[in-house]
Scaffold this motif. Structure first.
Motif, short mmCIF file in Angstrom:
data_model
loop_
_atom_site.label_atom_id
_atom_site.label_comp_id
_atom_site.label_asym_id
_atom_site.label_seq_id
_atom_site.Cartn_x
_atom_site.Cartn_y
_atom_site.Cartn_z
N VAL A 1 -20.05 87.94 109.93
CA VAL A 1 -20.08 88.32 108.51
C VAL A 1 -21.38 87.87 107.86
N PHE A 2 -21.80 86.64 108.16
CA PHE A 2 -23.04 86.13 107.58
C PHE A 2 -24.24 86.96 108.03
N CYS A 3 -24.29 87.32 109.31
CA CYS A 3 -25.41 88.11 109.82
C CYS A 3 -25.44 89.51 109.20
N ILE A 4 -24.27 90.11 109.01
CA ILE A 4 -24.21 91.44 108.39
C ILE A 4 -24.75 91.39 106.97
N ILE A 5 -24.31 90.40 106.20
CA ILE A 5 -24.76 90.29 104.81
C ILE A 5 -26.24 89.96 104.75
N THR A 6 -26.70 89.06 105.61
CA THR A 6 -28.11 88.66 105.60
C THR A 6 -29.02 89.81 105.97
N ALA A 7 -28.67 90.57 107.02
CA ALA A 7 -29.49 91.71 107.43
C ALA A 7 -29.58 92.75 106.33
N SER A 8 -28.44 93.03 105.68
CA SER A 8 -28.43 94.01 104.60
C SER A 8 -29.26 93.54 103.41
N LEU A 9 -29.06 92.28 103.05
CA LEU A 9 -29.77 91.72 101.91
C LEU A 9 -31.28 91.67 102.15
N ALA A 10 -31.67 91.32 103.38
CA ALA A 10 -33.10 91.23 103.71
C ALA A 10 -33.77 92.59 103.57
N CYS A 11 -33.13 93.63 104.08
CA CYS A 11 -33.72 94.97 104.00
C CYS A 11 -33.75 95.46 102.56
N TYR A 12 -32.69 95.20 101.83
CA TYR A 12 -32.61 95.65 100.43
C TYR A 12 -33.69 94.99 99.59
N ILE A 13 -33.83 93.67 99.73
CA ILE A 13 -34.82 92.93 98.93
C ILE A 13 -36.23 93.30 99.35
N SER A 14 -36.48 93.43 100.66
CA SER A 14 -37.83 93.77 101.11
C SER A 14 -38.24 95.15 100.62
N GLY A 15 -37.27 96.09 100.60
CA GLY A 15 -37.58 97.42 100.09
C GLY A 15 -37.93 97.37 98.62
N ALA A 16 -37.17 96.57 97.84
CA ALA A 16 -37.44 96.46 96.41
C ALA A 16 -38.78 95.78 96.14
N LEU A 17 -39.07 94.72 96.88
CA LEU A 17 -40.34 94.00 96.68
C LEU A 17 -41.53 94.86 97.06
N THR A 18 -41.40 95.59 98.17
CA THR A 18 -42.49 96.45 98.61
C THR A 18 -42.77 97.54 97.58
N GLU A 19 -41.70 98.11 97.03
CA GLU A 19 -41.88 99.15 96.01
C GLU A 19 -42.51 98.57 94.76
N LYS A 20 -42.09 97.36 94.40
CA LYS A 20 -42.67 96.69 93.23
C LYS A 20 -44.14 96.36 93.44
N MET A 21 -44.47 95.96 94.66
CA MET A 21 -45.81 95.50 94.96
C MET A 21 -46.78 96.66 95.15
N THR A 22 -46.31 97.74 95.75
CA THR A 22 -47.22 98.86 96.06
C THR A 22 -47.00 100.10 95.20
N SER A 23 -45.90 100.08 94.41
CA SER A 23 -45.54 101.25 93.59
C SER A 23 -45.20 102.46 94.47
N LEU A 24 -44.87 102.21 95.74
CA LEU A 24 -44.52 103.28 96.67
C LEU A 24 -43.17 102.97 97.29
N LYS A 25 -42.35 104.00 97.51
CA LYS A 25 -41.08 103.85 98.20
C LYS A 25 -41.31 104.21 99.66
N LEU A 26 -41.52 103.20 100.48
CA LEU A 26 -41.93 103.42 101.86
C LEU A 26 -40.76 103.68 102.80
N TRP A 27 -39.55 103.33 102.41
CA TRP A 27 -38.38 103.62 103.24
C TRP A 27 -37.13 103.66 102.37
N ASP A 28 -36.08 104.25 102.90
CA ASP A 28 -34.80 104.35 102.21
C ASP A 28 -33.70 103.60 102.96
N TYR A 29 -34.10 102.54 103.68
CA TYR A 29 -33.12 101.82 104.48
C TYR A 29 -31.99 101.25 103.62
#
Length: 430
Positions: A71-99
């Motif tokens: 359960v912890f690994c499932i939540i962590t993997a999902s959260l990591a991808c979600y946050i990294s996608g949001a940070l990347t979009e904030k940092m580059t102003s580009l949506k590089l993936w829809d994971y």
């Protein structure tokens, strides 16, 4: 079990690089050409490194609680991808993936299944790969690890700064000399790695990658008797043999116990290797009369069981079976009755089960089959290394030998006597 700061940085570096390699190879094989994955210029995807560093640290506190770990690994993997996608979009102003749309935070059934899949993969890496990585890191002097950690952090910091600065300045290529050089090295390293993987597949199956990608046609995977066929027969029968033996012993004795050969997974090495060896040495007898197959299985099976017993006793100091109280036994390692069983099993395997098993394996797509073979083989080797370490320390603890280094302390912490005795209840120290 705690890690030093520089060990955690090394883990961050290794998993970031492995994450980038995995994404690059997966995308490149699917598209048929090299794809340079990752936001940064260096050959690393930091999301993987950070997520795995968090997981391996937290899993230590959930030792033995596999459901909570999953359960912890499932939540962590999902959260990591979600946050990294949001940070990347904030940092580059580009949506590089829809994971993030495929993860549990979207709330869709597809997202939940994808999250479970990714979380279980991460948990598998944490349980099987991490101990072997820790063993390797531990033998490196601390000063070397500190230097490597500092260099990686400096490179990573400069990489992030140059990317952020370039994006804010609306520059596309000329970030800095440092950034350009790092990006070129990433491109060179990735291209070489992809070319190596592609050549390995094409060497076994000439032109198969272009054929599958361009025309949809495919060659036959693991045709005939080859390493791929040998390996997957081993995997299938390591699993089935463990299940069969567990049910047989449970019904016979009324006691349900683990019959696995490895610390993780329901796999019996004796069954898997026995099926693979029987296929290699006896497949020429498929067209012969049953009595010839029986004789071949009788002697091959008896010799195989005897040698397995000798190996575990000589190299591991343990025994898993003793037939000394049975008639016509040979040193307690095998006996006439079981040799006859091996002969009967050889007939059933070669005449009925092997043809169906072979057809099933050959239905796997060539590229997917090759990649899965490498991955599963690596995981089996990691599991074997961990199992040998746990078994060796169990024997040493019984002899009063205390842990004298980090590796032995790690093994004693994660694989105490209770765990070893649960996995191998019939193991006896000689």
């Amino acid at each position: 079990m705690s890690y030093t700061w520089y060990e955690l940085v090394v883990f961050l570096m290794v998993y970031s690089i492995l994450g980038w390699i995995g994404e690059m190879l997966w995308t490149s094989v699917r598209t048929g050409h090299f794809c340079n994955r990752g936001v940064l210029n260096g050959p690393w995807c930091v999301t993987y490194g950070l997520a795995m560093s968090v997981m391996i640290t937290a899993i230590d506190t959930l030792r033995g609680r596999y459901v909570l770990q999953a359960v912890f690994c499932i939540i962590t993997a999902s959260l990591a991808c979600y946050i990294s996608g949001a940070l990347t979009e904030k940092m580059t102003s580009l949506k590089l993936w829809d994971y993030e749309l495929k993860y549990i935070f979207e709330g869709t059934r597809k997202g939940i299944l994808f999250s479970v899949f990714m979380g279980l993969i991460a948990m598998t890496v944490a349980l099987l790969v991490q101990p072997v990585l820790y063993f390797a890191v531990t033998v490196i002097p601390d000063m070397v690890l500190i230097i490597v950690s500092i260099i990686f952090l400096v490179f990573l910091a400069f990489d992030i700064i140059t990317i952020y600065t370039a994006v804010k300045a609306h520059e596309k290529v000329d970030y800095t000399d440092f950034s350009k050089d790092l990006g070129e090295r990433k491109q060179y390293f990735g291209s070489k790695l992809y070319a190596f993987s592609r050549n390995r597949i094409n060497k076994a199956y000439p032109g198969v990658m272009d054929m599958e990608i361009q025309t949809g046609e495919r060659q036959v995977f693991a045709k005939g008797i080859c390493f791929d066929k040998f390996f997957w027969i081993f995997v299938i029968w390591a699993f089935l043999g463990d299940v069969i033996e567990t049910i047989f012993v449970g019904l016979q004795t009324g006691r349900w116990m683990s019959r696995s050969s490895l610390i993780y997974g329901t796999f019996s090495i004796v069954w898997g290797l026995g099926a693979a060896l029987a296929t290699i040495f006896l497949h020429r007898l498929i067209g012969k009369e049953d009595r010839y197959i029986f004789i071949g299985g009788f002697f091959l099976g008896g010799a195989y069981e005897y040698l397995c017993s000798v190996f575990t006793e000589v190299f591991l100091g343990t025994t898993f079976w003793d037939y000394s109280n049975m008639a016509f036994n040979i040193g307690g390692r095998t006996n006439l009755l079981f040799c006859m069983f091996w002969g009967i099993i050889a007939i059933i395997w070669l005449k009925f089960l092997y043809p169906a098993c072979s057809r099933l394996i050959e239905k796997v797509p060539v590229v997917a089959g090759k990649v899965l073979t490498w991955i599963v083989l690596a995981l089996f080797l990691c599991d074997a290394v961990i199992s040998v370490a746990a078994m060796t320390r169990y024997v040493e603890r019984r002899e009063g030998v205390h842990a004298s280094n980090k590796i032995e302390q790690f093994v004693d912490y994660h694989y105490p006597d209770a765990v070893v005795e649960f996995v191998w209840p019939n193991m006896r120290v000689k």
